[in-house]
Scaffold this motif. Structure first.
Motif, PDB file in Angstrom:
ATOM      1  N   LYS A 153       0.855  -1.195   0.000  1.00 35.88           N
ATOM      2  CA  LYS A 153       0.000   0.000   0.000  1.00 35.88           C
ATOM      3  C   LYS A 153       0.890   1.244   0.000  1.00 35.88           C
ATOM      4  O   LYS A 153       1.745   1.413   0.879  1.00 35.88           O
ATOM      5  CB  LYS A 153      -0.905   0.009   1.229  1.00 35.88           C
ATOM      6  CG  LYS A 153      -1.786   1.253   1.341  1.00 35.88           C
ATOM      7  CD  LYS A 153      -2.715   1.136   2.541  1.00 35.88           C
ATOM      8  CE  LYS A 153      -3.551   2.383   2.749  1.00 35.88           C
ATOM      9  NZ  LYS A 153      -4.443   2.245   3.921  1.00 35.88           N
ATOM     10  N   LEU A 154       0.661   2.095  -0.975  1.00 37.12           N
ATOM     11  CA  LEU A 154       1.404   3.339  -1.121  1.00 37.12           C
ATOM     12  C   LEU A 154       0.480   4.522  -0.845  1.00 37.12           C
ATOM     13  O   LEU A 154      -0.621   4.591  -1.384  1.00 37.12           O
ATOM     14  CB  LEU A 154       1.964   3.465  -2.548  1.00 37.12           C
ATOM     15  CG  LEU A 154       2.657   4.791  -2.896  1.00 37.12           C
ATOM     16  CD1 LEU A 154       3.999   4.894  -2.181  1.00 37.12           C
ATOM     17  CD2 LEU A 154       2.834   4.914  -4.411  1.00 37.12           C
ATOM     18  N   LEU A 155       0.935   5.453  -0.020  1.00 42.12           N
ATOM     19  CA  LEU A 155       0.236   6.711   0.216  1.00 42.12           C
ATOM     20  C   LEU A 155       1.213   7.843  -0.048  1.00 42.12           C
ATOM     21  O   LEU A 155       2.331   7.849   0.490  1.00 42.12           O
ATOM     22  CB  LEU A 155      -0.288   6.794   1.657  1.00 42.12           C
ATOM     23  CG  LEU A 155      -1.345   5.767   2.063  1.00 42.12           C
ATOM     24  CD1 LEU A 155      -1.691   5.911   3.537  1.00 42.12           C
ATOM     25  CD2 LEU A 155      -2.596   5.887   1.203  1.00 42.12           C
ATOM     26  N   LEU A 156       0.790   8.809  -0.875  1.00 42.58           N
ATOM     27  CA  LEU A 156       1.660   9.914  -1.258  1.00 42.58           C
ATOM     28  C   LEU A 156       1.229  11.211  -0.589  1.00 42.58           C
ATOM     29  O   LEU A 156       0.041  11.394  -0.278  1.00 42.58           O
ATOM     30  CB  LEU A 156       1.643  10.104  -2.778  1.00 42.58           C
ATOM     31  CG  LEU A 156       2.214   8.966  -3.620  1.00 42.58           C
ATOM     32  CD1 LEU A 156       2.081   9.301  -5.097  1.00 42.58           C
ATOM     33  CD2 LEU A 156       3.670   8.698  -3.265  1.00 42.58           C
ATOM     34  N   PRO A 157       2.171  12.140  -0.381  1.00 34.65           N
ATOM     35  CA  PRO A 157       1.794  13.459   0.148  1.00 34.65           C
ATOM     36  C   PRO A 157       0.929  14.201  -0.863  1.00 34.65           C
ATOM     37  O   PRO A 157       1.058  14.008  -2.067  1.00 34.65           O
ATOM     38  CB  PRO A 157       3.138  14.154   0.361  1.00 34.65           C
ATOM     39  CG  PRO A 157       4.083  13.447  -0.550  1.00 34.65           C
ATOM     40  CD  PRO A 157       3.612  12.026  -0.621  1.00 34.65           C
ATOM     41  N   LEU A 158       0.045  15.007  -0.372  1.00 34.05           N
ATOM     42  CA  LEU A 158      -0.866  15.746  -1.239  1.00 34.05           C
ATOM     43  C   LEU A 158      -0.216  17.030  -1.738  1.00 34.05           C
ATOM     44  O   LEU A 158       0.498  17.704  -0.995  1.00 34.05           O
ATOM     45  CB  LEU A 158      -2.149  16.095  -0.484  1.00 34.05           C
ATOM     46  CG  LEU A 158      -3.030  14.912  -0.076  1.00 34.05           C
ATOM     47  CD1 LEU A 158      -4.171  15.403   0.795  1.00 34.05           C
ATOM     48  CD2 LEU A 158      -3.553  14.179  -1.294  1.00 34.05           C
ATOM     49  N   ALA A 159      -0.481  17.333  -2.987  1.00 38.31           N
ATOM     50  CA  ALA A 159      -0.003  18.591  -3.551  1.00 38.31           C
ATOM     51  C   ALA A 159      -0.907  19.727  -3.082  1.00 38.31           C
ATOM     52  O   ALA A 159      -2.130  19.614  -3.116  1.00 38.31           O
ATOM     53  CB  ALA A 159      -0.001  18.508  -5.069  1.00 38.31           C
TER      54      ALA A 159
ATOM     55  N   ALA B 136       9.012   2.865   2.685  1.00 39.67           N
ATOM     56  CA  ALA B 136       9.356   3.616   1.475  1.00 39.67           C
ATOM     57  C   ALA B 136      10.860   3.825   1.307  1.00 39.67           C
ATOM     58  O   ALA B 136      11.379   3.650   0.189  1.00 39.67           O
ATOM     59  CB  ALA B 136       8.625   4.957   1.474  1.00 39.67           C
ATOM     60  N   PRO B 137      11.605   4.186   2.354  1.00 37.20           N
ATOM     61  CA  PRO B 137      13.046   4.384   2.156  1.00 37.20           C
ATOM     62  C   PRO B 137      13.778   3.117   1.725  1.00 37.20           C
ATOM     63  O   PRO B 137      14.806   3.191   1.036  1.00 37.20           O
ATOM     64  CB  PRO B 137      13.524   4.844   3.534  1.00 37.20           C
ATOM     65  CG  PRO B 137      12.314   5.427   4.187  1.00 37.20           C
ATOM     66  CD  PRO B 137      11.193   4.569   3.699  1.00 37.20           C
ATOM     67  N   GLU B 138      13.240   1.955   2.092  1.00 35.97           N
ATOM     68  CA  GLU B 138      13.895   0.689   1.778  1.00 35.97           C
ATOM     69  C   GLU B 138      13.525   0.148   0.402  1.00 35.97           C
ATOM     70  O   GLU B 138      14.227  -0.708  -0.138  1.00 35.97           O
ATOM     71  CB  GLU B 138      13.539  -0.366   2.837  1.00 35.97           C
ATOM     72  CG  GLU B 138      13.954   0.007   4.252  1.00 35.97           C
ATOM     73  CD  GLU B 138      13.416  -0.981   5.271  1.00 35.97           C
ATOM     74  OE1 GLU B 138      13.250  -2.167   4.910  1.00 35.97           O
ATOM     75  OE2 GLU B 138      13.143  -0.558   6.409  1.00 35.97           O
ATOM     76  N   HIS B 139      12.426   0.619  -0.162  1.00 34.68           N
ATOM     77  CA  HIS B 139      11.938   0.071  -1.431  1.00 34.68           C
ATOM     78  C   HIS B 139      11.568   1.186  -2.404  1.00 34.68           C
ATOM     79  O   HIS B 139      10.403   1.316  -2.813  1.00 34.68           O
ATOM     80  CB  HIS B 139      10.725  -0.837  -1.189  1.00 34.68           C
ATOM     81  CG  HIS B 139      11.010  -2.017  -0.332  1.00 34.68           C
ATOM     82  ND1 HIS B 139      11.585  -3.165  -0.817  1.00 34.68           N
ATOM     83  CD2 HIS B 139      10.818  -2.214   1.008  1.00 34.68           C
ATOM     84  CE1 HIS B 139      11.705  -4.047   0.167  1.00 34.68           C
ATOM     85  NE2 HIS B 139      11.260  -3.488   1.287  1.00 34.68           N
ATOM     86  N   PRO B 140      12.542   1.991  -2.822  1.00 33.07           N
ATOM     87  CA  PRO B 140      12.216   3.094  -3.757  1.00 33.07           C
ATOM     88  C   PRO B 140      11.671   2.598  -5.088  1.00 33.07           C
ATOM     89  O   PRO B 140      10.830   3.270  -5.701  1.00 33.07           O
ATOM     90  CB  PRO B 140      13.558   3.805  -3.922  1.00 33.07           C
ATOM     91  CG  PRO B 140      14.591   2.784  -3.554  1.00 33.07           C
ATOM     92  CD  PRO B 140      13.966   1.959  -2.482  1.00 33.07           C
ATOM     93  N   GLU B 141      12.108   1.418  -5.519  1.00 32.91           N
ATOM     94  CA  GLU B 141      11.622   0.884  -6.795  1.00 32.91           C
ATOM     95  C   GLU B 141      10.148   0.500  -6.699  1.00 32.91           C
ATOM     96  O   GLU B 141       9.369   0.691  -7.645  1.00 32.91           O
ATOM     97  CB  GLU B 141      12.472  -0.317  -7.235  1.00 32.91           C
ATOM     98  CG  GLU B 141      12.257  -1.618  -6.481  1.00 32.91           C
ATOM     99  CD  GLU B 141      12.665  -1.594  -5.007  1.00 32.91           C
ATOM    100  OE1 GLU B 141      12.159  -2.450  -4.243  1.00 32.91           O
ATOM    101  OE2 GLU B 141      13.493  -0.753  -4.613  1.00 32.91           O
ATOM    102  N   LYS B 142       9.719  -0.019  -5.562  1.00 32.23           N
ATOM    103  CA  LYS B 142       8.304  -0.360  -5.354  1.00 32.23           C
ATOM    104  C   LYS B 142       7.474   0.922  -5.309  1.00 32.23           C
ATOM    105  O   LYS B 142       6.353   0.969  -5.858  1.00 32.23           O
ATOM    106  CB  LYS B 142       8.143  -1.159  -4.066  1.00 32.23           C
ATOM    107  CG  LYS B 142       6.705  -1.521  -3.712  1.00 32.23           C
ATOM    108  CD  LYS B 142       6.026  -2.350  -4.783  1.00 32.23           C
ATOM    109  CE  LYS B 142       6.557  -3.770  -4.832  1.00 32.23           C
ATOM    110  NZ  LYS B 142       5.765  -4.606  -5.779  1.00 32.23           N
TER     111      LYS B 142
END
Length: 458
Positions: free
Chosen positions: A394-400, A426-432
């Motif tokens: 599960k990926l959650l991104l910061p909002l613009a 996230a820091p461990e899996h930048p490709e994911k």
């Protein structure tokens, strides 16, 4: 000999034909703001829910079941249509009494889907998909409607002059305070009670559901029962009220549980249980800021209004004696959007040509296969693209933000290993992160291109 047997053979053929065409009934119970942990069968140590626990013992507990929004209106639109709220223009937060838009009547609801097959259909409870006559349930495929048109803390007609009553005080003096909330009760398209007596509303919804089931026992039916509770302000009938405000939320859930028991008792008494699918779930996670007037999502993170699991993973129990394997639990990834195509498949109904986002999970419910769903997009309560679930990840991104730095940080979780979303990978899996970000953008772009408008009254 053959001539003498012909009538008997004809009767047998007709009997088996009727049996083959028997359509299942559906009861969908949709609570408001109930948390993942707010049932005994989902781990609550303080709330006693023997009737729903019995449904789980006789049916299937879905522990990885989600709604595609963490607030009311978008979540309900997704359930009714099998679509992401953004696909049908219903993603920008909830509908307030002073607004004149809602779910477009051109969209096909579960009720309209089943009307093709001759179902009797009814909605008893909170609608919140538009409150003008053109948008109420009776214009969206339901034969009957009895309920409130929006949340029970909203006031007719323009949401002005709402009372500022502390929740504990409201509970202590509910006989006096219920009238301060100007929420209307509607039958069909007409207001029949203003303000609605919220102390008895959960019971009255159930009264109507029981009568509808009794009246339509000889034909296939859909009962959609979206309870107003446990959305604040909390109310129960005087005869079941615990006067201690600390127990308010518990009291409301236990009252809902008792009313669920009345539904299942009716189905069993009428011999309809073995031909009925009953689905119990919630529209989003608990409203945590209301403390003893809100629920719990443990072991999940956060609650209503967030894209964390506590906001969108909800308790779900599916019951259907003889159809659903008894006493089973499934961790299959499913959503409320999947109910529309599932009910279509189970009823041999035609869902139409409009694009939807659900998957047929009938085999999952019957314990026969893994879920066909592998992905789900996350949008904020205001409809902003936020993240993607893909398999375990599960990926959650910061909002613009306009003219401001992005709010928050990139978060990546492995939900199989970390259901509480406590460790950011996230820091461990930048490709994911990049792969999920690309896929998220791709999926959202398709929805944006093909989005259909909500209905709006000029």
């Amino acid at each position: 000999m053959l001539s003498r047997l012909a009538p008997t053979l004809l009767l047998l053929a007709c009997h088996f034909s009727i049996q083959a065409e028997t359509l299942p009934n559906y009861v969908i119970i949709f609570t408001d703001d109930q948390g993942y942990n707010d049932l005994g069968c989902f781990g609550s140590k303080t709330i006693k829910t023997p009737h729903i626990d019995q449904l789980a013992a006789e049916g299937r507990k879905m522990t990885n079941f989600h709604v595609p929004s963490s607030v009311c209106s978008p979540s309900r639109a997704a359930l009714m249509t099998g679509c992401y709220p953004k696909r049908i223009g219903m993603h920008k937060h909830v509908i307030f009494p002073n607004q004149k838009h809602g779910l477009h009547p051109d969209e096909m609801t579960i009720a309209e889907l089943l009307k093709q097959k001759g179902y009797a259909t009814a909605c008893f409870g909170k609608w919140h998909l538009g409150h003008t006559p053109e948008l109420l349930p009776t214009s969206q495929g339901f034969d009957e409607y009895f309920g409130i048109p929006y949340s029970n803390d909203m006031k007719h007609p323009a949401n002005k002059g709402k009372p500022k009553i502390p929740q504990d005080e409201s509970w202590l003096k509910q006989g006096e305070t219920f009238s301060a909330w100007g929420t209307p009760l509607i039958e069909g398209t007409e207001i029949v009670e203003l303000p609605v007596d919220q102390r008895t509303i959960t019971r009255r919804y159930t009264d109507r559901a029981v009568k509808f089931i009794e009246d339509h026992r000889d034909e296939p039916f859909l009962v959609y029962l979206p309870h107003s509770m446990p959305h604040i302000p909390l109310f129960v009938p005087d005869d079941v009220r615990d006067p201690d405000p600390k127990n308010a939320y518990t009291c409301v859930i236990e009252h809902i549980d008792a009313e669920v028991g009345r539904i299942t008792d009716t189905l069993k008494k009428l011999g309809l249980d073995k031909n009925t699918y009953l689905i119990f779930t919630s529209d989003n996670g608990p409203w945590l800021r209301f403390k003893n007037h809100g629920g719990s999502a443990l072991p999940l993170r956060e609650g209503k209004g967030t894209t964390y699991e506590g906001g969108q993973r909800v308790p779900c129990v599916v019951w259907g004696p003889g159809r659903i394997p008894a006493g089973t639990s499934s961790d299959a990834f499913c959503t409320t959007m999947d109910l529309f195509p599932t009910i279509a498949a189970l009823s041999s109904a035609t869902p139409g040509e409009r694009k939807t986002d659900g998957h047929d999970i009938s085999k999952v419910l019957h314990g026969q296969s893994p879920s066909p769903r592998t992905e789900m997009l996350y949008y904020t309560s205001s409809g902003e693209l936020k993240g993607l679930r893909q398999g375990d990840w599960k990926l959650l991104l910061p909002l613009a933000r306009k003219n401001a730095p992005k709010h928050g940080k990139v978060e990546l979780f492995n939900l199989t290993e970390d259901i509480s979303e406590s460790k950011n990978l996230a820091p461990e899996h930048p490709e994911k992160v990049e792969a999920l970000k690309s896929r998220m953008t791709e999926l959202d772009a398709e929805i944006t291109r093909n989005a259909r408008p909500r209905w709006s009254k000029s």
